[in-house]
Design a protein around this motif. Structure first.
Motif, PDB file in Angstrom:
ATOM      1  N   ASP A  74      45.861  55.230  47.644  1.00 28.86           N
ATOM      2  CA  ASP A  74      43.790  56.201  46.936  1.00 28.86           C
ATOM      3  C   ASP A  74      43.328  56.936  46.498  1.00 28.86           C
ATOM      4  OD1 ASP A  74      44.939  54.636  49.557  1.00 28.86           O
ATOM      5  OD2 ASP A  74      45.549  57.007  50.696  1.00 28.86           O
ATOM      6  N   ARG A  75      43.607  57.212  45.882  1.00 27.64           N
ATOM      7  CA  ARG A  75      43.276  58.127  44.598  1.00 27.64           C
ATOM      8  C   ARG A  75      42.442  57.198  43.561  1.00 27.64           C
ATOM      9  NH1 ARG A  75      46.745  60.643  39.901  1.00 27.64           N
ATOM     10  NH2 ARG A  75      44.596  61.584  39.946  1.00 27.64           N
ATOM     11  N   ALA A  76      42.523  55.931  43.769  1.00 27.67           N
ATOM     12  CA  ALA A  76      41.194  55.468  43.046  1.00 27.67           C
ATOM     13  C   ALA A  76      41.301  53.683  43.085  1.00 27.67           C
ATOM     14  CB  ALA A  76      41.122  55.554  41.668  1.00 27.67           C
ATOM     15  N   PRO A  77      40.197  53.165  43.017  1.00 30.82           N
ATOM     16  CA  PRO A  77      40.564  51.200  43.335  1.00 30.82           C
ATOM     17  C   PRO A  77      40.786  50.869  42.393  1.00 30.82           C
ATOM     18  CG  PRO A  77      38.305  52.212  42.767  1.00 30.82           C
ATOM     19  CD  PRO A  77      38.777  53.543  43.606  1.00 30.82           C
ATOM     20  N   VAL A  78      41.254  48.998  42.663  1.00 36.33           N
ATOM     21  CA  VAL A  78      41.716  48.901  42.015  1.00 36.33           C
ATOM     22  C   VAL A  78      41.012  47.258  42.021  1.00 36.33           C
ATOM     23  CG1 VAL A  78      44.188  47.454  40.331  1.00 36.33           C
ATOM     24  CG2 VAL A  78      44.325  49.481  41.830  1.00 36.33           C
ATOM     25  N   ILE A  79      40.204  47.295  40.788  1.00 35.25           N
ATOM     26  CA  ILE A  79      39.306  46.299  40.802  1.00 35.25           C
ATOM     27  C   ILE A  79      39.417  45.172  40.231  1.00 35.25           C
ATOM     28  CG2 ILE A  79      36.508  45.789  40.835  1.00 35.25           C
ATOM     29  CD1 ILE A  79      36.759  48.764  41.105  1.00 35.25           C
ATOM     30  N   PRO A  80      40.329  44.646  39.418  1.00 27.62           N
ATOM     31  CA  PRO A  80      40.926  43.377  39.188  1.00 27.62           C
ATOM     32  C   PRO A  80      40.300  42.473  38.672  1.00 27.62           C
ATOM     33  CG  PRO A  80      41.751  42.632  41.179  1.00 27.62           C
ATOM     34  CD  PRO A  80      40.919  43.955  41.485  1.00 27.62           C
ATOM     35  N   GLY A  81      39.979  41.356  37.567  1.00 26.93           N
ATOM     36  CA  GLY A  81      39.107  41.016  36.907  1.00 26.93           C
ATOM     37  C   GLY A  81      39.713  38.925  37.491  1.00 26.93           C
ATOM     38  N   ILE A  82      38.742  38.477  37.738  1.00 28.45           N
ATOM     39  CA  ILE A  82      38.778  37.398  38.644  1.00 28.45           C
ATOM     40  C   ILE A  82      38.687  36.413  37.786  1.00 28.45           C
ATOM     41  CG2 ILE A  82      38.687  35.963  40.196  1.00 28.45           C
ATOM     42  CD1 ILE A  82      40.604  38.249  40.928  1.00 28.45           C
ATOM     43  N   ALA A  83      39.161  35.560  37.094  1.00 31.18           N
ATOM     44  CA  ALA A  83      39.130  34.943  35.759  1.00 31.18           C
ATOM     45  C   ALA A  83      40.219  33.619  35.643  1.00 31.18           C
ATOM     46  CB  ALA A  83      39.175  35.123  34.639  1.00 31.18           C
ATOM     47  N   SER A  84      39.623  31.855  35.744  1.00 32.28           N
ATOM     48  CA  SER A  84      41.105  30.807  35.362  1.00 32.28           C
ATOM     49  C   SER A  84      40.352  30.149  34.865  1.00 32.28           C
ATOM     50  CB  SER A  84      41.459  31.250  36.737  1.00 32.28           C
ATOM     51  OG  SER A  84      41.990  29.829  36.361  1.00 32.28           O
ATOM     52  N   LEU A  85      41.067  29.129  34.506  1.00 32.39           N
ATOM     53  CA  LEU A  85      40.438  27.367  34.059  1.00 32.39           C
ATOM     54  C   LEU A  85      39.418  27.204  35.126  1.00 32.39           C
ATOM     55  CD1 LEU A  85      43.109  26.994  31.654  1.00 32.39           C
ATOM     56  CD2 LEU A  85      41.248  27.264  30.800  1.00 32.39           C
ATOM     57  N   SER A  86      40.093  27.153  36.599  1.00 34.51           N
ATOM     58  CA  SER A  86      39.884  26.328  38.118  1.00 34.51           C
ATOM     59  C   SER A  86      39.028  27.490  38.609  1.00 34.51           C
ATOM     60  CB  SER A  86      40.521  25.386  37.625  1.00 34.51           C
ATOM     61  OG  SER A  86      41.835  26.032  38.615  1.00 34.51           O
ATOM     62  N   THR A  87      38.552  26.558  39.333  1.00 32.51           N
ATOM     63  CA  THR A  87      37.583  27.332  40.375  1.00 32.51           C
ATOM     64  C   THR A  87      38.970  27.828  41.373  1.00 32.51           C
ATOM     65  OG1 THR A  87      35.561  26.115  40.267  1.00 32.51           O
ATOM     66  CG2 THR A  87      35.994  27.250  42.533  1.00 32.51           C
ATOM     67  N   ASP A  88      39.620  26.641  42.028  1.00 28.65           N
ATOM     68  CA  ASP A  88      40.561  27.192  42.219  1.00 28.65           C
ATOM     69  C   ASP A  88      41.877  28.242  42.545  1.00 28.65           C
ATOM     70  OD1 ASP A  88      39.812  24.533  43.884  1.00 28.65           O
ATOM     71  OD2 ASP A  88      41.134  23.424  43.540  1.00 28.65           O
ATOM     72  N   GLU A  89      42.068  28.084  41.258  1.00 36.40           N
ATOM     73  CA  GLU A  89      42.780  29.497  40.470  1.00 36.40           C
ATOM     74  C   GLU A  89      41.631  30.285  40.874  1.00 36.40           C
ATOM     75  OE1 GLU A  89      46.039  29.105  37.938  1.00 36.40           O
ATOM     76  OE2 GLU A  89      44.896  30.728  36.846  1.00 36.40           O
ATOM     77  N   ALA A  90      40.720  30.625  40.293  1.00 35.80           N
ATOM     78  CA  ALA A  90      40.370  32.023  40.640  1.00 35.80           C
ATOM     79  C   ALA A  90      39.910  32.275  42.256  1.00 35.80           C
ATOM     80  CB  ALA A  90      38.756  31.356  39.890  1.00 35.80           C
ATOM     81  N   VAL A  91      39.948  31.055  42.837  1.00 34.93           N
ATOM     82  CA  VAL A  91      39.631  32.072  44.923  1.00 34.93           C
ATOM     83  C   VAL A  91      40.676  32.123  44.097  1.00 34.93           C
ATOM     84  CG1 VAL A  91      39.620  30.358  47.029  1.00 34.93           C
ATOM     85  CG2 VAL A  91      37.703  29.838  44.911  1.00 34.93           C
ATOM     86  N   ARG A  92      41.529  31.297  44.172  1.00 33.26           N
ATOM     87  CA  ARG A  92      43.676  32.337  45.084  1.00 33.26           C
ATOM     88  C   ARG A  92      43.684  33.078  44.740  1.00 33.26           C
ATOM     89  NH1 ARG A  92      48.601  30.129  43.650  1.00 33.26           N
ATOM     90  NH2 ARG A  92      47.719  28.699  41.720  1.00 33.26           N
ATOM     91  N   LEU A  93      43.268  33.795  43.351  1.00 40.42           N
ATOM     92  CA  LEU A  93      43.718  34.885  42.814  1.00 40.42           C
ATOM     93  C   LEU A  93      42.619  35.751  43.658  1.00 40.42           C
ATOM     94  CD1 LEU A  93      45.042  36.504  40.096  1.00 40.42           C
ATOM     95  CD2 LEU A  93      43.194  35.953  39.238  1.00 40.42           C
ATOM     96  N   ALA A  94      41.354  35.695  43.947  1.00 40.49           N
ATOM     97  CA  ALA A  94      40.765  36.600  44.669  1.00 40.49           C
ATOM     98  C   ALA A  94      41.892  36.931  46.336  1.00 40.49           C
ATOM     99  CB  ALA A  94      39.615  35.839  43.897  1.00 40.49           C
TER     100      ALA A  94
END
Length: 301
Positions: A74-94
């Protein structure tokens, strides 16, 4: 949590540490993230350009998210980068990011393929719309060949209430002014180029996705605080010391150079994942000159 508090302050674009065998060093990753939060950083942004996300597999990315969420709690948020070669994989990662416990997303353009607003806007819209997590759009045309113009950003903001921020790395601080003129306070604006932080704050930015913070967390936080407070004399003095290092964030081998700084100050190692290789020759010698001068003249805070 105030929704805008995700985007206000210094958020490290944390590097991905590698062990000697080439695997991700999760133990150091957790320790390093806590060190930067201890120094006053307000969140953690893994899996961006500096995080070498393009060379990490899908499961490696999820494992890095889990390590950071567990390390920071709870100390700080994790805000990962979401990027991929494909839209489908980026959506899954999100979607996986939310399940893991990340509290926001940084939405990058797709790797390799970049065309026009119709396709790039559809990609960004699909990723932002895949979750209700707060999102930050990452605009970095030098790196990704996709330039989200202010009017296009406004279109995405109108379509997606959870789009809360923009990381602006076009290298043109006038973009911050243009976005604010068009959208007012609708979006939080964050500087993504280290050597434009003071100028970006003067233009209205409220956050900094920082690179050299990986080696100099206390100095990064202090510079941000001085600039936000309008203490131009003190900010300029610290900025002048820091600028030769901050400019290492703006060249093609910025990942190798920032990791080299980390190694020299004892906050990491310079291992990178191929095709990247550690810098050598004149480039290395020149970088070491900059780093050693900074170490020798490091100001007292």
């Amino acid at each position: 949590m105030n929704p805008t508090s995700l985007w206000r302050g210094v958020l490290p674009a944390i590097t991905t540490p590698f062990a000697a065998d080439g695997t991700v060093d999760h133990a150091f990753l957790a320790t390093h993230a806590r060190t930067m939060i201890d120094a006053g950083c307000v969140g953690m942004v893994p899996l961006g350009s500096l995080g070498e996300a393009a060379t990490l597999g899908f499961e490696e990315k999820l494992a890095i998210m889990r390590t950071l969420v567990q390390a920071l709690g709870d100390r700080a948020p994790v805000i990962p980068g979401i990027a991929s070669l494909s839209t489908d994989e980026a959506v899954r990662l999100a979607r996986e990011a939310k399940t893991i416990g990340c509290r926001g997303l940084m939405v990058l353009p797709p790797y390799v393929y970049s065309t026009d607003w119709r396709e790039m806007g559809a990609y960004a819209s699909a990723v932002i719309g895949a979750t209700d997590l707060p999102c930050m759009l990452y605009n970095n045309p030098p790196a990704y060949k996709t330039d989200f113009l202010p009017a296009q950003i406004a279109e995405l903001a109108a379509a997606h209430p959870n789009l809360q921020a923009v990381k602006e790395s076009s290298t043109d601080v006038r973009r911050i002014t243009a976005i604010r003129h068009l959208l007012g306070d609708r979006l939080e604006l964050l500087v993504g180029m280290d050597d434009a932080i003071v100028e970006g704050i003067a233009a209205g930015a409220t956050g900094w996705i920082a690179g050299l913070v990986n080696a100099y967390p206390k100095e990064s936080v202090k510079l941000f605080e001085l600039a936000r407070a309008g203490d131009s004399k003190a900010a300029d003095k610290l900025y002048q010391w820091f600028l030769p290092l901050l400019r290492l964030d703006t060249v093609p081998r910025f990942v190798q150079l920032i990791k080299l700084v980390q190694e020299q100050v004892g906050l990491g190692n310079e291992r990178v994942r191929a095709p990247r290789l550690p810098v050598e020759g004149d480039e290395r010698a020149q970088a070491l000159d900059v780093i050693r001068h900074a170490i020798a003249t490091r100001p007292e805070l």
